[in-house]
Write a protein that holds these residues in place. Sequence first.
Motif, PDB file in Angstrom:
ATOM      1  N   PHE A 162       0.748  -1.211  -0.013  1.00 17.80           N
ATOM      2  CA  PHE A 162      -0.157   0.019   0.101  1.00 17.80           C
ATOM      3  C   PHE A 162       0.748   1.294  -0.105  1.00 17.80           C
ATOM      4  CE2 PHE A 162      -2.449   3.325   2.198  1.00 17.80           C
ATOM      5  CZ  PHE A 162      -3.436   3.393   1.215  1.00 17.80           C
ATOM      6  N   ASP A 163       1.819   1.198   0.701  1.00 17.94           N
ATOM      7  CA  ASP A 163       3.068   2.245   0.713  1.00 17.94           C
ATOM      8  C   ASP A 163       3.374   2.720  -1.057  1.00 17.94           C
ATOM      9  OD1 ASP A 163       3.016   2.736   3.299  1.00 17.94           O
ATOM     10  OD2 ASP A 163       4.149   0.988   3.692  1.00 17.94           O
ATOM     11  N   LYS A 164       3.556   1.551  -1.505  1.00 16.21           N
ATOM     12  CA  LYS A 164       3.968   1.972  -2.977  1.00 16.21           C
ATOM     13  C   LYS A 164       2.708   2.547  -3.752  1.00 16.21           C
ATOM     14  CE  LYS A 164       5.066  -0.695  -7.189  1.00 16.21           C
ATOM     15  NZ  LYS A 164       5.647   0.638  -7.976  1.00 16.21           N
ATOM     16  N   MET A 165       1.458   1.640  -3.565  1.00 18.54           N
ATOM     17  CA  MET A 165       0.012   2.383  -4.493  1.00 18.54           C
ATOM     18  C   MET A 165      -0.230   3.669  -3.856  1.00 18.54           C
ATOM     19  SD  MET A 165      -2.183  -0.883  -4.478  1.00 18.54           S
ATOM     20  CE  MET A 165      -2.832  -0.916  -3.118  1.00 18.54           C
ATOM     21  N   PHE A 166       0.034   4.020  -2.543  1.00 16.42           N
ATOM     22  CA  PHE A 166      -0.601   5.556  -2.271  1.00 16.42           C
ATOM     23  C   PHE A 166      -0.438   6.496  -2.873  1.00 16.42           C
ATOM     24  CE2 PHE A 166      -0.403   8.810   0.716  1.00 16.42           C
ATOM     25  CZ  PHE A 166      -1.560   8.946   1.172  1.00 16.42           C
ATOM     26  N   ILE A 170      -3.494   8.653  -4.628  1.00 17.36           N
ATOM     27  CA  ILE A 170      -3.960  10.075  -4.825  1.00 17.36           C
ATOM     28  C   ILE A 170      -4.148  10.632  -6.053  1.00 17.36           C
ATOM     29  CG2 ILE A 170      -3.164  12.248  -3.909  1.00 17.36           C
ATOM     30  CD1 ILE A 170      -1.813  11.175  -1.489  1.00 17.36           C
ATOM     31  N   GLY A 171      -3.172  10.422  -6.902  1.00 16.72           N
ATOM     32  CA  GLY A 171      -3.328  11.082  -8.262  1.00 16.72           C
ATOM     33  C   GLY A 171      -4.461  10.207  -9.046  1.00 16.72           C
ATOM     34  N   PHE A 172      -4.741   8.943  -8.761  1.00 15.82           N
ATOM     35  CA  PHE A 172      -5.841   8.252  -9.385  1.00 15.82           C
ATOM     36  C   PHE A 172      -7.136   9.135  -9.050  1.00 15.82           C
ATOM     37  CE2 PHE A 172      -9.357   5.151  -9.368  1.00 15.82           C
ATOM     38  CZ  PHE A 172      -9.474   5.159 -10.639  1.00 15.82           C
ATOM     39  N   PHE A 173      -7.490   9.321  -7.847  1.00  9.08           N
ATOM     40  CA  PHE A 173      -8.964   9.731  -7.189  1.00  9.08           C
ATOM     41  C   PHE A 173      -8.890  11.145  -7.623  1.00  9.08           C
ATOM     42  CE2 PHE A 173      -8.597   6.080  -4.324  1.00  9.08           C
ATOM     43  CZ  PHE A 173      -9.690   5.562  -4.683  1.00  9.08           C
ATOM     44  N   GLY A 290       1.574   2.500 -12.626  1.00  9.36           N
ATOM     45  CA  GLY A 290       2.603   2.207 -11.627  1.00  9.36           C
ATOM     46  C   GLY A 290       2.139   0.919 -10.603  1.00  9.36           C
ATOM     47  N   ILE A 291       0.775   1.107 -10.447  1.00  7.35           N
ATOM     48  CA  ILE A 291       0.280   0.310  -9.510  1.00  7.35           C
ATOM     49  C   ILE A 291       0.673  -1.284  -9.612  1.00  7.35           C
ATOM     50  CG2 ILE A 291      -1.794  -0.704  -8.456  1.00  7.35           C
ATOM     51  CD1 ILE A 291      -3.118   1.935  -8.567  1.00  7.35           C
ATOM     52  N   ILE A 292       0.554  -1.737 -11.075  1.00 14.13           N
ATOM     53  CA  ILE A 292       0.767  -2.976 -11.507  1.00 14.13           C
ATOM     54  C   ILE A 292       2.221  -2.890 -12.135  1.00 14.13           C
ATOM     55  CG2 ILE A 292       0.269  -4.898 -13.156  1.00 14.13           C
ATOM     56  CD1 ILE A 292      -2.692  -3.688 -13.161  1.00 14.13           C
ATOM     57  N   PRO A 293       3.232  -3.714 -11.715  1.00 15.07           N
ATOM     58  CA  PRO A 293       4.501  -3.787 -12.290  1.00 15.07           C
ATOM     59  C   PRO A 293       4.720  -4.313 -13.926  1.00 15.07           C
ATOM     60  CG  PRO A 293       4.367  -4.928 -10.123  1.00 15.07           C
ATOM     61  CD  PRO A 293       3.128  -4.691 -10.550  1.00 15.07           C
ATOM     62  N   LEU A 294       5.161  -3.523 -14.537  1.00 14.06           N
ATOM     63  CA  LEU A 294       5.010  -3.942 -15.985  1.00 14.06           C
ATOM     64  C   LEU A 294       6.608  -3.863 -16.560  1.00 14.06           C
ATOM     65  CD1 LEU A 294       2.669  -0.872 -17.177  1.00 14.06           C
ATOM     66  CD2 LEU A 294       2.230  -3.484 -16.706  1.00 14.06           C
ATOM     67  N   ASP A 295       7.487  -4.663 -15.769  1.00 12.57           N
ATOM     68  CA  ASP A 295       9.002  -4.790 -15.907  1.00 12.57           C
ATOM     69  C   ASP A 295       9.065  -5.745 -17.268  1.00 12.57           C
ATOM     70  OD1 ASP A 295       9.596  -3.102 -13.827  1.00 12.57           O
ATOM     71  OD2 ASP A 295       9.811  -4.924 -12.536  1.00 12.57           O
ATOM     72  N   ASN A 296       8.134  -6.688 -17.042  1.00  4.80           N
ATOM     73  CA  ASN A 296       8.438  -7.715 -18.190  1.00  4.80           C
ATOM     74  C   ASN A 296       7.559  -7.654 -19.443  1.00  4.80           C
ATOM     75  OD1 ASN A 296      10.310  -8.949 -16.343  1.00  4.80           O
ATOM     76  ND2 ASN A 296       8.780 -10.096 -15.087  1.00  4.80           N
ATOM     77  N   GLY A 314       2.163   9.341 -11.626  1.00  5.30           N
ATOM     78  CA  GLY A 314       2.193   8.220 -10.688  1.00  5.30           C
ATOM     79  C   GLY A 314       3.856   8.308 -10.746  1.00  5.30           C
ATOM     80  N   ASP A 315       4.509   8.460 -11.540  1.00  2.57           N
ATOM     81  CA  ASP A 315       6.186   8.114 -11.600  1.00  2.57           C
ATOM     82  C   ASP A 315       6.555   9.575 -10.800  1.00  2.57           C
ATOM     83  OD1 ASP A 315       8.866   7.237 -12.689  1.00  2.57           O
ATOM     84  OD2 ASP A 315       8.779   9.328 -13.289  1.00  2.57           O
ATOM     85  N   ALA A 316       6.049  10.553 -10.909  1.00  6.50           N
ATOM     86  CA  ALA A 316       6.307  11.793 -10.371  1.00  6.50           C
ATOM     87  C   ALA A 316       6.162  11.910  -8.707  1.00  6.50           C
ATOM     88  CB  ALA A 316       5.870  13.101 -10.929  1.00  6.50           C
ATOM     89  N   LEU A 317       5.054  11.143  -8.524  1.00  2.76           N
ATOM     90  CA  LEU A 317       4.635  11.213  -7.192  1.00  2.76           C
ATOM     91  C   LEU A 317       5.347  10.299  -6.317  1.00  2.76           C
ATOM     92  CD1 LEU A 317       0.769  11.416  -7.598  1.00  2.76           C
ATOM     93  CD2 LEU A 317       2.101  12.970  -6.245  1.00  2.76           C
ATOM     94  N   THR A 318       5.934   9.125  -6.959  1.00  2.93           N
ATOM     95  CA  THR A 318       6.548   7.834  -6.316  1.00  2.93           C
ATOM     96  C   THR A 318       8.106   8.507  -6.147  1.00  2.93           C
ATOM     97  OG1 THR A 318       5.328   6.278  -7.618  1.00  2.93           O
ATOM     98  CG2 THR A 318       7.633   5.900  -6.869  1.00  2.93           C
ATOM     99  N   GLU A 319       8.736   9.426  -7.280  1.00  2.00           N
ATOM    100  CA  GLU A 319       9.951   9.915  -6.957  1.00  2.00           C
ATOM    101  C   GLU A 319       9.958  10.769  -5.695  1.00  2.00           C
ATOM    102  OE1 GLU A 319      12.784   9.625  -8.427  1.00  2.00           O
ATOM    103  OE2 GLU A 319      11.999   8.175  -9.880  1.00  2.00           O
TER     104      GLU A 319
END
Length: 358
Positions: A162-166, A170-173, A290-296, A314-319
Amino acid sequence: MTRLKAIAVKIIRELIRDVRTLALMMLAPLIVITLMYFIFDVNNEADIRIGIPHTTNETFIEGLPEDAEAVPYEVAPVMETLLDTDDLDAFVEISDEAVNITYKNEDPTRTTAVRQMVQSGLEAMKEEQLNSVMGALPEEAVLPSVDVEEDYLYGSQNSTFFDKMFPILIGFFVFFFVFLISGIALLRERTMGTLERILSTSVRRSEIIVGYLIGFGIFAIVQTMIIVMYSIYLLDMTIKGAVGWVFVINILLALSALAIGMFISTFAKTEFQMMQFIPLIIVPQIFFSGIIPLDNIADWISVIGYVFPLSYAGDALTEVMIKGNGFLHIWKDLLALVLFILVFVLLDIFGLRKYRRV
């Protein structure tokens, strides 16, 4: 029975005449399901990258699972930059007396996977040591103890998914509610004739769009501030970076949602049709936020994420919120959000042409 038949026939005829609604009903689910198929089909197993010194025991490397990649380094690296720049999930240093593991911990689920993989490697080493001492004399057959020390580049051992999703949530809502409310509000203005009366005056289309943008934008900014402040002070969520950048990112995201919502509303005739655009505009953004990992995931699918503002937000908020970074790490995402706003404002202005009768 005749009345029931008449009502049913009426509904069927209306739907057949409403090609847009039929297309959304039939095609939108197929598009979403297709995206889910490609995303979840290739993302069942995460490829874990673990950095190690080049002198690490070969038994440890051989004991790692097949989906773990051991990356050797000859020079002692700087953890703060190595884990990000080399896209490592952890760095493991093994000595005779201790094992030091530094987790990136941007995604706690990957941290858990790394912990299990490292344990497999250590178990292989212990087994080798046990086999070697079993051949020694009984008084010499003492298996040395090893202390495991764990460090975390981001977060702590208590971090959850949840810490990763949070930050992304915020941005999604912010995006979802601003998009929906602004689109429906402008649609009502059009169906009630208010917009047509405004367009019949000498007011420029650009003035109308910018006016709507400012009017709705004020409430969008207030909404953003409430969500962020509520999350920080009542939910006690930790923000590692500057709160100011969190506000800036969400405000730009809200304005882009506002511009996109106004644009989409020009294609809808009813509020029901506006709601039908949600699977096409909102749902795919969840996959690429970014909620779902898309590495592969395949490159041709990941490119789709570039057309959605939530992926940049999402990328900016994570950074900012998780990594504690500032402008130098998020300026490209901010620029992308500004471009979204400008492009859709121009499209909104152009879209009003068909409603102006004078």
